[in-house]
Design an enzyme around this catalytic site. Structure first.
Site, PDB file in Angstrom:
ATOM      1  N   PHE A  78      -5.471   7.796   0.783  1.00 62.89           N
ATOM      2  CA  PHE A  78      -4.811   7.967   2.076  1.00 62.89           C
ATOM      3  C   PHE A  78      -3.894   6.777   2.306  1.00 62.89           C
ATOM      4  O   PHE A  78      -4.249   5.635   2.011  1.00 62.89           O
ATOM      5  CB  PHE A  78      -5.847   8.059   3.202  1.00 62.89           C
ATOM      6  CG  PHE A  78      -6.487   9.410   3.291  1.00 62.89           C
ATOM      7  CD1 PHE A  78      -7.464   9.779   2.373  1.00 62.89           C
ATOM      8  CD2 PHE A  78      -6.099  10.322   4.263  1.00 62.89           C
ATOM      9  CE1 PHE A  78      -8.040  11.036   2.428  1.00 62.89           C
ATOM     10  CE2 PHE A  78      -6.680  11.586   4.325  1.00 62.89           C
ATOM     11  CZ  PHE A  78      -7.648  11.940   3.403  1.00 62.89           C
ATOM     12  N   ILE A  88      -5.082   0.262  -2.442  1.00 62.43           N
ATOM     13  CA  ILE A  88      -5.297   1.717  -2.438  1.00 62.43           C
ATOM     14  C   ILE A  88      -6.517   2.011  -1.584  1.00 62.43           C
ATOM     15  O   ILE A  88      -7.623   1.541  -1.870  1.00 62.43           O
ATOM     16  CB  ILE A  88      -5.531   2.228  -3.883  1.00 62.43           C
ATOM     17  CG1 ILE A  88      -4.258   2.017  -4.719  1.00 62.43           C
ATOM     18  CG2 ILE A  88      -5.939   3.705  -3.888  1.00 62.43           C
ATOM     19  CD1 ILE A  88      -4.453   2.201  -6.212  1.00 62.43           C
ATOM     20  N   ASP A  89      -6.304   2.801  -0.527  1.00 63.88           N
ATOM     21  CA  ASP A  89      -7.410   3.172   0.372  1.00 63.88           C
ATOM     22  C   ASP A  89      -7.802   4.618   0.089  1.00 63.88           C
ATOM     23  O   ASP A  89      -6.936   5.469  -0.109  1.00 63.88           O
ATOM     24  CB  ASP A  89      -6.959   3.054   1.836  1.00 63.88           C
ATOM     25  CG  ASP A  89      -6.449   1.662   2.178  1.00 63.88           C
ATOM     26  OD1 ASP A  89      -5.471   1.568   2.949  1.00 63.88           O
ATOM     27  OD2 ASP A  89      -7.034   0.679   1.679  1.00 63.88           O
ATOM     28  N   TYR A  90      -9.098   4.896   0.116  1.00 61.00           N
ATOM     29  CA  TYR A  90      -9.498   6.256  -0.244  1.00 61.00           C
ATOM     30  C   TYR A  90     -10.721   6.725   0.527  1.00 61.00           C
ATOM     31  O   TYR A  90     -11.518   5.923   1.034  1.00 61.00           O
ATOM     32  CB  TYR A  90      -9.789   6.336  -1.755  1.00 61.00           C
ATOM     33  CG  TYR A  90     -11.037   5.601  -2.165  1.00 61.00           C
ATOM     34  CD1 TYR A  90     -11.019   4.229  -2.408  1.00 61.00           C
ATOM     35  CD2 TYR A  90     -12.262   6.269  -2.300  1.00 61.00           C
ATOM     36  CE1 TYR A  90     -12.170   3.548  -2.772  1.00 61.00           C
ATOM     37  CE2 TYR A  90     -13.420   5.595  -2.648  1.00 61.00           C
ATOM     38  CZ  TYR A  90     -13.366   4.230  -2.884  1.00 61.00           C
ATOM     39  OH  TYR A  90     -14.506   3.559  -3.228  1.00 61.00           O
ATOM     40  N   ASN A 105       0.827  -1.199   0.000  1.00 64.24           N
ATOM     41  CA  ASN A 105       0.000   0.000   0.000  1.00 64.24           C
ATOM     42  C   ASN A 105       0.865   1.254   0.000  1.00 64.24           C
ATOM     43  O   ASN A 105       1.187   1.805  -1.040  1.00 64.24           O
ATOM     44  CB  ASN A 105      -0.958  -0.048   1.193  1.00 64.24           C
ATOM     45  CG  ASN A 105      -1.986   1.058   1.175  1.00 64.24           C
ATOM     46  OD1 ASN A 105      -1.679   2.204   0.842  1.00 64.24           O
ATOM     47  ND2 ASN A 105      -3.227   0.732   1.505  1.00 64.24           N
TER      48      ASN A 105
END
Lengths: 263, 204
Positions: free
Chosen positions: A144, A132-134, A106
């Site tokens: 983020f 992918i964190d959002y 990540n």
């Protein structure tokens, strides 16, 4: 025809399994607890893949985490992706030797592009999952990193393009906004993002019931749906969820029950 | 005893876990002498054809693998391990392979922009010829694939195919030399049965 995939994600911190809501963590129990409350063989039977993530904030103990991966992988004859805090080729190798088939990366996508490229060169793109964190802001998603605490300064589509360019073979997109809310996944947005993605895309964040999983798996440009919701999917729930999806007309992989064979 | 060649690529632990579960004694080996002495061989593999051949050459086992195959030792190549059975690999430049099945390992083509590469997930494996590797497994059963390259080899060596846009080789067999593009150790019960079928073959 390639089938879509139903994935379960275990969130682990210091040997304990966690529940997450908007990336705030709550301890549920340790491996023994999981064994007691889950028919692990039934879970292994009803999902296509397992993801195990070390979600610890702060200094991680990779060896201890690798131990959990090793334990979980002993009776799981499906693909396992592991990650969280992988910062070197050696870290990746430790997890692969412990039973992981794929590595989840990540933060380094944004802070150490060279690492991602090295991992792809060393282990192959099909071994590297870019996570992918959002959070949603209006029509867009802002990425983020570092367990969702720090803005990466990039939108999801740009991050997706970057990860693919660096060689990741798969994307794993999680909506922090929807995470743990049980409100369903952020499908319209994710489908849109997926239209420009050339590699398989796993979507996650917000699954609270069978209908959510079913809807997500049918969404355009989605290869797989993952849930990390420990409580909603205990006992027979995952098996039921799988059947529900198949009954709804979405073909998933099927296989027989495991039969142990003594030599 | 099943001997798994450990050349630093691929997840040997998964294969070991599966063999342990099935109750077959197994070991990891790395030398030409160990290959020569083995009863059955598995060559796993994930990653680049070129790097794999580099590693096998560095370990000085390429000759021993070819000799074991000629001697009739049951041999199973998995995923990249199957592609290495080609005469050559084409990863933007040709590299010599083990040459045990023939043909060329090359990039998977789907001819369909909606289909993503790598080919990742469970897919039907359809038989083109009878093979004892698939004994007790229904035709068109699901197995797990994770690859961007395929083995394009002489048709008479192909025993099963799968389709991702275009059909490609899912399994090969030439007497004692066998290969699967899918990961039997990751294909739930069907995969375990496949491995069991391999392990049950009489050693030469």
């Amino acid at each position: 025809m390639l089938k879509k995939r139903l994935i379960f994600t275990f969130l682990v911190q210091d040997g304990r399994f966690m529940l997450s809501r908007n990336f705030s963590l709550q301890t549920v129990g340790d491996l023994q607890w999981v064994r007691q409350h889950y028919d692990f063989e039934a879970i292994a039977f009803s999902i296509d893949e397992l993801v195990i993530l070390d979600v610890k904030r702060g200094v991680r103990d990779l060896e201890a985490f690798a131990g959990i991966v090793r334990e979980l992988s002993k009776t799981c004859f499906m693909p396992i992706a592991a990650g969280g805090g992988v910062r070197s080729v050696d870290d990746a190798r430790t997890l692969l030797k412990s039973g992981a088939d794929k590595i989840v990366i990540n933060t380094p996508i944004f802070t150490d592009a060279d690492l991602l490229q090295r991992l792809v060169r060393r282990f192959g793109s099909q071994c590297i999952v870019a996570s992918i964190d959002y959070r949603r802001t209006g029509d867009e998603g802002e990425v983020f990193i570092e367990n969702g605490t720090r803005p990466a300064g990039m939108t999801v589509p740009d991050a997706a393009a970057r990860a693919q360019q660096l060689g990741a073979g798969e994307l794993y997109l999680t909506s922090i906004t929807r995470d743990g809310t049980g409100q369903g996944l952020d499908l319209d947005y994710l489908s849109r993002v997926g239209a420009a993605v050339a590699v398989p895309m796993i979507v996650s964040g917000g699954a609270g019931n069978f209908a959510h999983l079913s809807k997500a798996i049918q969404a355009g440009n989605v290869a797989a749906v993952s849930t990390a919701n420990l409580f909603n999917f205990m006992a027979d729930s995952l098996t039921d969820a799988r059947q529900h999806i198949i009954d709804g007309g979405v073909p998933l992989a099927t296989w027989g029950r495991m039969e142990r064979v003594a030599e | 005893m099943i001997s798994i060649i450990d050349y630093g690529m691929g997840n040997v632990r998964s294969v070991q876990n599966a063999l342990d579960y099935l109750g077959y004694s197994n070991e990891l080996i790395q030398t030409a002498a160990e290959i020569k002495a083995s009863e059955k061989l598995i060559l796993p593999g994930v990653g680049s054809f070129t790097e794999a051949m580099d590693n096998l050459s560095r370990l000085d086992v390429v000759g021993a693998i070819r000799d074991a195959a000629s001697a009739g030792t049951p041999f199973l190549g998995i995923c990249l391990g199957m592609q290495l059975l080609a005469d050559q690999g084409d990863e933007g430049g040709l590299r010599e392979g083990l040459g045990l099945i023939g043909g060329t390992a090359k990039r998977l083509e789907t001819r369909d922009a909606d289909l993503k590469v790598p080919h990742m997930g469970f897919n039907e494996v359809t038989y083109t010829k009878p093979s004892d590797l698939f004994a007790g497994i229904d035709d068109a059963s699901h197995f797990y694939f994770a690859h961007s390259y395929v083995l394009d080899c002489p048709r008479e060596r192909v025993v099963a195919i799968a389709v991702h846009g275009l059909p490609f080789t899912a399994a090969v067999q030439r007497d004692n030399v066998m290969g699967s593009q899918f990961h039997p150790e990751k294909s739930q019960s069907h995969g375990l049965r496949f491995l069991q079928n391999f392990c049950e073959r009489p050693a030469c």
